[in-house]
Design a protein around this motif. Structure first.
Motif, PDB file in Angstrom:
ATOM      1  N   LYS A   1       0.850  -1.182   0.000  1.00  0.00           N
ATOM      2  CA  LYS A   1       0.000   0.000   0.000  1.00  0.00           C
ATOM      3  C   LYS A   1       0.890   1.239   0.000  1.00  0.00           C
ATOM      4  O   LYS A   1       1.913   1.289   0.678  1.00  0.00           O
ATOM      5  CB  LYS A   1      -0.894  -0.020   1.225  1.00  0.00           C
TER       6      LYS A   1
ATOM      7  N   THR B   1      -4.533   7.015  -0.607  1.00  0.00           N
ATOM      8  CA  THR B   1      -4.093   5.650  -0.311  1.00  0.00           C
ATOM      9  C   THR B   1      -4.328   4.800  -1.551  1.00  0.00           C
ATOM     10  O   THR B   1      -5.430   4.782  -2.091  1.00  0.00           O
ATOM     11  CB  THR B   1      -4.867   5.057   0.882  1.00  0.00           C
ATOM     12  N   LEU B   2      -3.278   4.129  -2.014  1.00  0.00           N
ATOM     13  CA  LEU B   2      -3.358   3.259  -3.185  1.00  0.00           C
ATOM     14  C   LEU B   2      -2.994   1.840  -2.768  1.00  0.00           C
ATOM     15  O   LEU B   2      -1.964   1.616  -2.137  1.00  0.00           O
ATOM     16  CB  LEU B   2      -2.396   3.736  -4.278  1.00  0.00           C
ATOM     17  N   GLU B   3      -3.858   0.897  -3.117  1.00  0.00           N
ATOM     18  CA  GLU B   3      -3.624  -0.507  -2.809  1.00  0.00           C
ATOM     19  C   GLU B   3      -2.880  -1.169  -3.964  1.00  0.00           C
ATOM     20  O   GLU B   3      -3.153  -0.884  -5.138  1.00  0.00           O
ATOM     21  CB  GLU B   3      -4.956  -1.231  -2.596  1.00  0.00           C
ATOM     22  N   GLY B   4      -1.948  -2.053  -3.654  1.00  0.00           N
ATOM     23  CA  GLY B   4      -1.217  -2.799  -4.666  1.00  0.00           C
ATOM     24  C   GLY B   4      -2.137  -3.706  -5.460  1.00  0.00           C
ATOM     25  O   GLY B   4      -3.152  -4.186  -4.960  1.00  0.00           O
TER      26      GLY B   4
ATOM     27  N   THR C   1       0.655   5.262   0.877  1.00  0.00           N
ATOM     28  CA  THR C   1      -0.194   6.221   1.569  1.00  0.00           C
ATOM     29  C   THR C   1       0.505   7.567   1.662  1.00  0.00           C
ATOM     30  O   THR C   1       1.691   7.638   1.986  1.00  0.00           O
ATOM     31  CB  THR C   1      -0.525   5.723   2.992  1.00  0.00           C
TER      32      THR C   1
ATOM     33  N   THR D   1      -3.991  -2.887  -8.003  1.00  0.00           N
ATOM     34  CA  THR D   1      -5.178  -2.187  -8.484  1.00  0.00           C
ATOM     35  C   THR D   1      -4.751  -1.127  -9.492  1.00  0.00           C
ATOM     36  O   THR D   1      -3.732  -0.469  -9.312  1.00  0.00           O
ATOM     37  CB  THR D   1      -5.920  -1.510  -7.311  1.00  0.00           C
TER      38      THR D   1
ATOM     39  N   TYR E   1      -5.529   2.476 -11.150  1.00  0.00           N
ATOM     40  CA  TYR E   1      -6.223   3.709 -10.804  1.00  0.00           C
ATOM     41  C   TYR E   1      -6.149   4.690 -11.961  1.00  0.00           C
ATOM     42  O   TYR E   1      -5.189   4.700 -12.720  1.00  0.00           O
ATOM     43  CB  TYR E   1      -5.582   4.375  -9.575  1.00  0.00           C
TER      44      TYR E   1
END
Length: 59
Positions: free
Chosen positions: A2, A24-27, A4, A29, A31
């Motif tokens: 992640k 916050t960016l999740e691995g 952040t 995924t 965007y």
């Protein structure tokens, strides 16, 4: 994994470009980064890539 960022601020010549931005960016995924012209998209990405000088945000 992640990524952040919290409370990101950036000014250029005293004009606020980014103000108190949280992200916050999740691995794993994909965007999209969408906004009007001049809204700070490129500046936010440059700050996230540690290109902006004088940043105080922890990534």
């Amino acid at each position: 994994m992640k990524l952040t960022a919290e409370h990101v601020y950036k000014t250029i010549h005293g004009a606020p470009i980014l103000q108190d931005v949280d992200l916050t960016l999740e691995g794993g995924t994909i965007y999209g980064f969408v906004g009007r012209n001049g809204s700070g998209k490129t500046t936010a990405l440059l700050c996230g890539g540690c290109v902006c000088r004088g940043r105080t945000t922890e990534w």
